[in-house]
Enzyme design. Structure first.
Site, PDB file in Angstrom:
ATOM      1  CD  GLU A  11      32.962  34.129  38.016  1.00 16.12           C
ATOM      2  OE1 GLU A  11      32.518  33.284  37.209  1.00 16.12           O
ATOM      3  OE2 GLU A  11      33.151  35.326  37.708  1.00 16.12           O
ATOM      4  CD  GLU A  36      37.289  37.267  36.654  1.00 13.16           C
ATOM      5  OE1 GLU A  36      37.744  36.302  37.286  1.00 13.16           O
ATOM      6  OE2 GLU A  36      36.424  37.145  35.762  1.00 13.16           O
TER       7      GLU A  36
END
Length: 500
Positions: free
Chosen positions: A217, A318
Site C-alpha cells: 500500500e 490481499e
C-alpha cells in the site's frame, strides 16, 4: 418385419459412420457449498427439466495461466496457532495445505512488522547499520517460520511465497516513524540490500521466497499502522536503479511485483512501471488489493493493466472482510448482506456507493470470479487465522479470516469463507489456463479453467434464492446440473478430478 429391422439398423450405422454427431454424457463431479448448510457437499441430483439453461465451456478459448490461490502467513495467525493445542494446530494447517484440504498454492507474508503483528519490529533495528551487519530474522523464528515449515511439510505439491514490506525501519525514513513518511534517498542502497538479506536469511531456513512486492500500500493508510509512501515514479526509480540491480548482482532469481494497493489507481501505476523497457526491465508483474469497493472488481482497470503488459503477472495479493469482528459459529451471517467495511463510515461521499452492506461469501466469490475473468492470475487472501476479536492486531484493526479460533477453549471455526476459498484453490491448480464459456443467465457468475492434467473446472456462484437448472456442455458432451439457491459450486470434468 425382420427386413424392416435390418433396414433400420443399416440406416443407424450409416448415420454414425457418416459423422452425424450424437451427444454424449459428460463425466463430471460436482461439489457445493450453500447458505442451506452444505459445505463442499457432493451433488448427486442431476435431473433437469426439458428446457434447461445451456452453459457451454469453450476450451479452445484460452486466456491467462493461473499462478495460484491462497492466504497469508502473518505473525497474528502464527501466534494463534502456537497457542492452540497440537491437534487443532495440525487440523488448521492440514485444512489449508494438506491433500484433503484447500491445497493452497500461492501465499504471502510480511517483512518486518505489519498491523497484524504483536508489536512493531524490524529485521534491521540498528540505526546507521548501512551494511546491515546486524540484520536478523530472529523475530520470525518462534511463529512465522515454524508455520511456513509445517505448511511445507503437509503440502505435497508445494506453494509459492510472496513477501511484502509495510515499511523500512524508522531510521531510514524522513519522519523517523513506523507510520507514513518516505524512504530517505541516502538509504535506497541499504533498503535494496535489505531485500537481498531477507532472501538469504529465509533460504538458510530452508524457505524459498518466490516473489516480492516492493511496498504494501504505497499510497498509505492514513498513518494508522506501518506504512511507507511511494509515488509511481519513486517506486519505479527504486526498482530500476536499486532493487533490481542489487538482486541481480547477488544472484537472486525472484519475482518483483509493483504497486500493491487498490485497483482504482491501477492505471497510473502500470503506465509508469511499463512506460519503457528500462522501467519495465525488473518488474515481473503488478499486485493489487480489493478494498476500494465491496462489490466492484474494476474490470476496466484490470483489462488496462493486462493490455499494458500482457506477458507480466497480475496478482491479487490481499483481501479480507475488514472493519468487522468475526461472527463466531454463525454461518448465516457470512451468507447475509450484513457486513460493512471501512468505507461504510469513512469513504468520501463521492465513493460511498462503492461500500454498501454485503454478504461476505458473495464478496469473495464474486471478486475471485471477476478477477479471473479479467486476466488476474493469482489471488491471495489475508490472514489465514484470527481470534474471536478479529486479531491479534497491535493497532486493534479488527478483521475476519476464513478460520477463527478461540485459544482459551482450544476451539476452531471454519467459516463459510474457508470453503469459498477451497472451491477455487483445491481444484484450479497452478499452471491451469483460464478458458472461455457461454452463459446466457447473467444472474449466475462463472469462471472456468483447464488444468495441466487435462481436467476442466468450472466454478459457479448463484446468489439468488432459487435453485437453477442448467445443461453444461463441452464439445459434443453434456450433463444436467442443479445448483441450489445461495450456493457456490465447483464442477470438475475429466479423469483427473480430485475426490473431495
Amino acid at each position: 418385419m425382420r427386413m424392416w429391422n435390418e433396414i433400420t439398423s443399416v440406416l443407424i450405422i450409416s448415420l454414425l459412420v457418416s459423422g452425424c454427431s450424437v451427444e454424449q454424457k459428460l463425466d463430471l463431479e460436482v461439489y457445493e457449498t450453500s447458505a442451506g448448510g452444505s459445505k463442499m457437499q457432493p451433488v448427486t441430483e442431476f435431473t433437469v427439466g426439458d428446457d434447461p439453461l445451456i452453459i457451454g465451456l469453450l476450451p479452445e478459448e484460452e486466456y491467462q495461466k493461473i499462478t495460484g490461490f491462497g492466504g497469508s502467513f502473518t505473525e497474528a495467525s502464527a501466534s494463534l496457532l502456537n497457542a492452540l493445542g497440537e491437534a487443532n494446530r495440525k487440523k488448521v494447517i492440514e485444512a489449508y495445505f494438506g491433500d484433503e484440504g484447500a491445497k493452497y498454492s500461492l501465499t504471502r507474508t510480511h517483512m518486518n512488522s505489519c498491523d497484524f503483528s504483536l508489536t512493531n519490529y524490524s529485521y534491521a533495528p540498528v540505526e546507521g547499520d548501512n551494511d546491515l551487519l546486524y540484520f536478523s530474522i530472529e523475530e520470525d523464528r518462534e511463529d512465522i517460520i515454524p508455520f511456513i515449515k509445517e505448511a511445507m511439510e503437509v503440502s505435497s505439491e508445494g506453494f509459492k511465497i510472496v513477501a511484502s514490506p509495510w515499511t523500512a525501519p524508522p531510521w531510514m525514513k524522513d519522519n523517523k516513524d513506523w507510520r507514513g513518511g518516505k524512504l530517505l534517498p541516502e538509504y535506497r542502497d541499504t533498503w535494496a540490500l535489505f531485500f537481498s538479506k531477507y532472501l538469504e536469511a529465509y533460504k538458510a531456513e530452508g524457505i524459498d521466497i518466490w516473489g516480492f512486492t516492493v511496498e504494501n500500500e504505497p499510497l498509505g493508510n492514513d498513518y494508522n499502522w506501518e506504512s511507507m509512501h511511494f509515488t509511481p515514479e519513486e517506486m519505479t526509480d527504486f526498482v530500476r536503479d536499486y532493487l533490481g540491480p542489487r538482486l541481480e548482482e547477488d544472484g537472486h532469481e525472484v519475482k518483483i511485483l509493483g504497486y500493491d494497493q487498490n485497483r482504482e489507481h491501477l492505471e497510473e501505476w502500470v503506465d509508469e512501471m511499463y512506460r519503457n523497457k528500462e522501467n519495465a526491465k525488473y518488474f515481473d508483474g503488478t499486485a493489487i488489493h480489493w478494498y476500494a469497493s465491496t462489490y466492484e472488481v474494476f474490470p476496466e482497470a484490470l483489462q488496462y493493466a493486462h493490455n499494458k503488459a500482457p506477458e507480466k503477472y497480475l496478482i491479487q495479493t490481499e483481501a479480507c472482510v475488514d472493519a468487522e469482528v468475526p461472527k463466531w459459529k454463525d454461518d448465516e451471517w457470512y451468507w447475509s448482506k450484513k457486513a460493512t467495511d471501512w468505507g461504510w463510515d469513512w469513504a468520501p461521499e463521492k465513493d460511498k456507493y462503492l461500500h454498501p452492506k454485503y454478504a461476505p461469501v458473495y464478496r469473495y466469490a464474486r471478486d475471485i470470479i471477476g478477477c479471473l475473468n479479467n486476466w488476474v492470475d493469482g489471488w491471495i487472501d489475508w490472514n489465514m487465522v484470527l481470534d474471536t476479536q478479529g486479531g491479534p492486531n497491535w493497532f486493534k484493526n479488527w478483521c475476519v479470516a476464513p478460520v477463527i479460533v478461540d485459544v482459551e477453549k482450544d476451539e476452531v471455526y471454519f467459516t463459510p469463507l474457508y470453503y469459498t476459498m477451497k472451491h477455487f484453490s483445491r481444484y484450479i491448480r497452478p499452471g491451469a489456463i483460464r478458458i472461455g464459456f457461454e452463459n446466457p443467465d447473467k444472474t449466475l457468475q462463472i469462471t472456468a479453467a483447464k488444468n495441466p492434467d487435462g481436467s476442466i473446472v468450472a466454478v459457479i456462484l448463484n446468489p439468488g434464492t432459487e435453485k437453477k437448472e442448467f445443461k453444461l456442455t463441452l464439445e459434443d458432451r453434456s450433463h444436467g446440473v442443479i445448483i441450489s439457491g445461495q450456493a457456490l459450486q465447483t464442477i470438475i470434468i475429466g479423469s483427473a478430478s480430485t475426490n473431495n
